[in-house]
Write a protein that holds these residues in place. Structure first.
Motif, mmCIF file in Angstrom:
data_model
loop_
_atom_site.group_PDB
_atom_site.id
_atom_site.type_symbol
_atom_site.label_atom_id
_atom_site.label_comp_id
_atom_site.label_asym_id
_atom_site.label_seq_id
_atom_site.Cartn_x
_atom_site.Cartn_y
_atom_site.Cartn_z
ATOM 1 N N GLY A 11 104.317 -67.830 4.710
ATOM 2 C CA GLY A 11 104.136 -66.555 5.422
ATOM 3 C C GLY A 11 105.448 -66.002 5.943
ATOM 4 N N SER A 13 107.061 -63.305 4.831
ATOM 5 C CA SER A 13 107.323 -61.900 4.491
ATOM 6 C C SER A 13 107.351 -60.979 5.709
ATOM 7 C CB SER A 13 106.269 -61.403 3.492
ATOM 8 O OG SER A 13 104.969 -61.643 3.982
ATOM 9 N N ARG A 14 106.897 -61.486 6.843
ATOM 10 C CA ARG A 14 106.852 -60.635 8.051
ATOM 11 C C ARG A 14 107.020 -61.497 9.286
ATOM 12 N NH1 ARG A 14 101.709 -59.010 8.892
ATOM 13 N NH2 ARG A 14 100.801 -59.699 6.933
ATOM 14 N N ILE A 16 107.156 -63.707 12.465
ATOM 15 C CA ILE A 16 107.776 -64.972 12.871
ATOM 16 C C ILE A 16 108.334 -65.721 11.653
ATOM 17 C CG2 ILE A 16 107.255 -67.246 13.858
ATOM 18 C CD1 ILE A 16 105.269 -65.798 15.771
ATOM 19 N N ASN A 36 101.984 -63.863 0.584
ATOM 20 C CA ASN A 36 100.716 -63.724 -0.134
ATOM 21 C C ASN A 36 100.639 -62.363 -0.804
ATOM 22 O OD1 ASN A 36 98.168 -64.392 -1.074
ATOM 23 N ND2 ASN A 36 97.164 -63.497 0.710
ATOM 24 N N SER A 37 100.794 -61.283 -0.003
ATOM 25 C CA SER A 37 100.623 -59.940 -0.576
ATOM 26 C C SER A 37 101.834 -59.022 -0.397
ATOM 27 C CB SER A 37 99.394 -59.275 0.059
ATOM 28 O OG SER A 37 99.534 -59.269 1.455
ATOM 29 N N SER A 38 102.748 -59.347 0.510
ATOM 30 C CA SER A 38 103.847 -58.408 0.828
ATOM 31 C C SER A 38 105.083 -58.658 -0.036
ATOM 32 C CB SER A 38 104.210 -58.512 2.305
ATOM 33 O OG SER A 38 103.079 -58.285 3.103
ATOM 34 N N ASN A 64 98.629 -67.958 -2.137
ATOM 35 C CA ASN A 64 97.669 -67.936 -1.041
ATOM 36 C C ASN A 64 97.507 -69.377 -0.578
ATOM 37 O OD1 ASN A 64 95.475 -67.901 0.626
ATOM 38 N ND2 ASN A 64 94.041 -67.087 -0.890
ATOM 39 N N VAL A 65 98.042 -69.691 0.612
ATOM 40 C CA VAL A 65 98.053 -71.101 1.033
ATOM 41 C C VAL A 65 96.647 -71.641 1.277
ATOM 42 C CG1 VAL A 65 100.398 -71.045 1.993
ATOM 43 C CG2 VAL A 65 98.428 -70.540 3.484
ATOM 44 N N ASN A 91 103.588 -71.633 8.684
ATOM 45 C CA ASN A 91 103.580 -70.466 9.576
ATOM 46 C C ASN A 91 102.516 -69.440 9.193
ATOM 47 O OD1 ASN A 91 104.989 -68.259 11.347
ATOM 48 N ND2 ASN A 91 104.912 -67.402 9.272
ATOM 49 N N TYR A 156 90.009 -68.100 15.649
ATOM 50 C CA TYR A 156 91.460 -68.349 15.664
ATOM 51 C C TYR A 156 91.788 -69.562 16.531
ATOM 52 C CZ TYR A 156 96.443 -67.129 16.285
ATOM 53 O OH TYR A 156 97.813 -67.130 16.325
ATOM 54 N N LYS A 160 93.641 -73.030 15.466
ATOM 55 C CA LYS A 160 94.922 -73.447 16.058
ATOM 56 C C LYS A 160 94.785 -74.753 16.835
ATOM 57 C CE LYS A 160 97.436 -70.107 14.436
ATOM 58 N NZ LYS A 160 98.480 -70.397 13.439
ATOM 59 N N GLY A 187 103.164 -68.129 22.743
ATOM 60 C CA GLY A 187 102.309 -67.229 23.518
ATOM 61 C C GLY A 187 102.260 -65.907 22.772
ATOM 62 N N ILE A 189 104.075 -63.015 21.048
ATOM 63 C CA ILE A 189 105.375 -62.709 20.460
ATOM 64 C C ILE A 189 105.265 -61.336 19.802
ATOM 65 C CG2 ILE A 189 107.129 -63.488 18.796
ATOM 66 C CD1 ILE A 189 106.571 -65.529 21.107
ATOM 67 N N THR A 191 105.182 -59.031 17.205
ATOM 68 C CA THR A 191 105.112 -58.916 15.741
ATOM 69 C C THR A 191 103.969 -57.953 15.419
ATOM 70 O OG1 THR A 191 103.439 -60.657 15.420
ATOM 71 C CG2 THR A 191 105.743 -61.371 15.449
HETATM 72 P P1 NAP Z 1 102.147 -61.618 10.934
HETATM 73 O O1 NAP Z 1 103.246 -60.732 11.383
HETATM 74 O O2 NAP Z 1 100.789 -61.077 10.807
HETATM 75 O O3 NAP Z 1 102.580 -62.293 9.540
HETATM 76 C C1 NAP Z 1 101.724 -63.203 8.913
HETATM 77 C C2 NAP Z 1 102.400 -63.803 7.715
HETATM 78 O O4 NAP Z 1 101.481 -64.745 7.120
HETATM 79 C C3 NAP Z 1 102.745 -62.779 6.640
HETATM 80 O O5 NAP Z 1 103.998 -63.108 6.081
HETATM 81 C C4 NAP Z 1 101.633 -62.962 5.620
HETATM 82 O O6 NAP Z 1 102.059 -62.710 4.285
HETATM 83 C C5 NAP Z 1 101.372 -64.451 5.743
HETATM 84 N N1 NAP Z 1 100.049 -64.804 5.240
HETATM 85 C C6 NAP Z 1 98.837 -64.368 5.680
HETATM 86 N N2 NAP Z 1 97.858 -64.912 4.949
HETATM 87 C C7 NAP Z 1 98.459 -65.704 4.022
HETATM 88 C C8 NAP Z 1 97.989 -66.536 2.981
HETATM 89 N N3 NAP Z 1 96.676 -66.663 2.736
HETATM 90 N N4 NAP Z 1 98.894 -67.218 2.222
HETATM 91 C C9 NAP Z 1 100.211 -67.091 2.453
HETATM 92 N N5 NAP Z 1 100.726 -66.310 3.425
HETATM 93 C C10 NAP Z 1 99.859 -65.627 4.196
HETATM 94 O O7 NAP Z 1 102.011 -62.907 11.910
HETATM 95 P P2 NAP Z 1 103.032 -63.503 12.981
HETATM 96 O O8 NAP Z 1 102.772 -62.837 14.278
HETATM 97 O O9 NAP Z 1 104.409 -63.519 12.430
HETATM 98 O O10 NAP Z 1 102.461 -64.982 13.123
HETATM 99 C C11 NAP Z 1 103.022 -66.069 12.403
HETATM 100 C C12 NAP Z 1 102.330 -67.352 12.844
HETATM 101 O O11 NAP Z 1 102.497 -67.540 14.251
HETATM 102 C C13 NAP Z 1 100.828 -67.361 12.589
HETATM 103 O O12 NAP Z 1 100.398 -68.645 12.226
HETATM 104 C C14 NAP Z 1 100.261 -66.985 13.932
HETATM 105 O O13 NAP Z 1 98.945 -67.428 14.100
HETATM 106 C C15 NAP Z 1 101.239 -67.683 14.861
HETATM 107 N N6 NAP Z 1 101.250 -67.104 16.201
HETATM 108 C C16 NAP Z 1 101.685 -65.813 16.405
HETATM 109 C C17 NAP Z 1 101.687 -65.291 17.693
HETATM 110 C C18 NAP Z 1 102.174 -63.919 17.988
HETATM 111 O O14 NAP Z 1 102.141 -63.538 19.167
HETATM 112 N N7 NAP Z 1 102.639 -63.140 17.038
HETATM 113 C C19 NAP Z 1 101.227 -66.065 18.749
HETATM 114 C C20 NAP Z 1 100.775 -67.365 18.495
HETATM 115 C C21 NAP Z 1 100.813 -67.875 17.228
HETATM 116 P P3 NAP Z 1 101.611 -61.385 3.447
HETATM 117 O O15 NAP Z 1 101.991 -60.226 4.300
HETATM 118 O O16 NAP Z 1 102.405 -61.503 2.198
HETATM 119 O O17 NAP Z 1 100.134 -61.489 3.251
#
Ligand code: NAP
Length: 248
Positions: A11, A13-14, A16, A36-38, A64-65, A91, A156, A160, A187, A189, A191
């Motif tokens: 993950g 592509s976007r 974290i 996966n898609s980006s 797709n993981v 991630n 979710y 987790k 916590g 972040i 994004t």
């Molecule tokens: P995000 O901006 O929504 O990005 C999600 C990433 O996961 C994208 O690169 C997406 O790729 C990829 N992804 C989604 N489904 C997938 C799949 N089936 N196979 C492979 N890749 C996949 O999320 P984020 O905020 O960076 O979060 C990253 C991680 O940190 C996640 O596990 C999230 O639960 C955790 N987290 C985030 C926060 C927060 O505040 N942001 C807080 C706690 C935990 P595509 O775009 O290519 O589909």
């Protein structure tokens, strides 16, 4: 600090994952970055790394993981390209938030398929080469939701919390092989994931955070770098919360 190391970031592509990949590249790690898609965003990441860190080799792999076979292709590609995997960052994650009384079975399954089973799939395929090497650093992205719960996130939070259970169990299984397995529980972040929250909700959340602000991608990326490095050799089975003091 991570020269000659090979890292797989799911993950990437976007958000974290993108930030983690950049941080590991800045420390000299060669990378397999998954999406996966980006496709356009991952291409941008690859070009940025190639420009800023020309010594680093980086390959993008679509997978797709949540799919066991596609996760295998991801890990096999890393092995075929570099001959080893030192660092695995699980991630990739999604949310489908709603109150339990409205949550569909599909909402529950989709989130657990990516967040929980996706993490299992990648660890399952990477663990054999890591055991052979007698070296590995696995870092799983959990969440404070998996520790404290969060209304609207039954699916979710379950995924987790499950990630934490898997992290601790695998840490016990492979500790003698010089493989550490840790989790990071962010916590809130900044994004796209948190960008979906409306302003009122964001303000309400910030009021619960002692630092009264959301974290940045770099806060997580630096923690990943620490756990990936040899400075953290004696740390395994831990959950490091990075949340501005929200959960104590
Ligand atoms: P995000 O901006 O929504 O990005 C999600 C990433 O996961 C994208 O690169 C997406 O790729 C990829 N992804 C989604 N489904 C997938 C799949 N089936 N196979 C492979 N890749 C996949 O999320 P984020 O905020 O960076 O979060 C990253 C991680 O940190 C996640 O596990 C999230 O639960 C955790 N987290 C985030 C926060 C927060 O505040 N942001 C807080 C706690 C935990 P595509 O775009 O290519 O589909």
């Amino acid at each position: 600090m991570l020269e000659n190391k090979v890292a797989v970031v799911t993950g990437a592509s976007r958000g974290i994952g993108y930030g983690i990949a950049l941080e590991l590249a800045s420390l000299g790690a060669n990378l397999v970055v998954n999406y996966n898609s980006s496709a356009a965003s991952i291409q941008q990441l690859v070009e940025t790394i190639q420009t800023q860190y020309p010594m680093v080799q980086v390959h993008a792999v679509q997978a797709n993981v949540a799919d066991f076979t596609q996760a295998q292709t991801l890990i096999d590609t890393a092995m075929d390209t570099f001959g080893r995997i030192d660092i695995l960052i699980n991630n990739a994650g999604i949310t489908k938030d709603t109150l339990l009384m409205r949550m569909s079975e599909a909402d529950f399954d989709a989130v657990n398929d990516v967040n929980l089973k996706g993490t299992f799939n990648c660890m399952r395929h990477a663990i054999k080469p890591m055991m052979k090497q007698k070296y590995g650093r696995i870092i799983n992205l959990s969440s404070v939701s998996g520790i404290a719960g969060n209304a609207g996130q039954v699916n979710y939070a379950a995924s987790k919390a499950g990630v934490i259970g898997m992290t601790k169990s695998l840490a016990r299984e492979v500790a003698t092989r010089n493989i550490t397995v840790n989790a990071i529980a962010p916590g809130f972040i900044e994004t796209e994931m948190t960008g979906q929250l409306n302003e009122t909700v964001q303000q309400a959340i910030k009021a619960q955070i002692p630092m009264q602000r959301f974290g940045q991608v770099e806060d997580i990326a630096k923690t990943v770098a620490f756990l990936s490095s040899d400075v953290a050799n004696y740390i395994t089975g831990q959950v490091i919360t990075v949340d501005g003091g929200m959960t104590m």
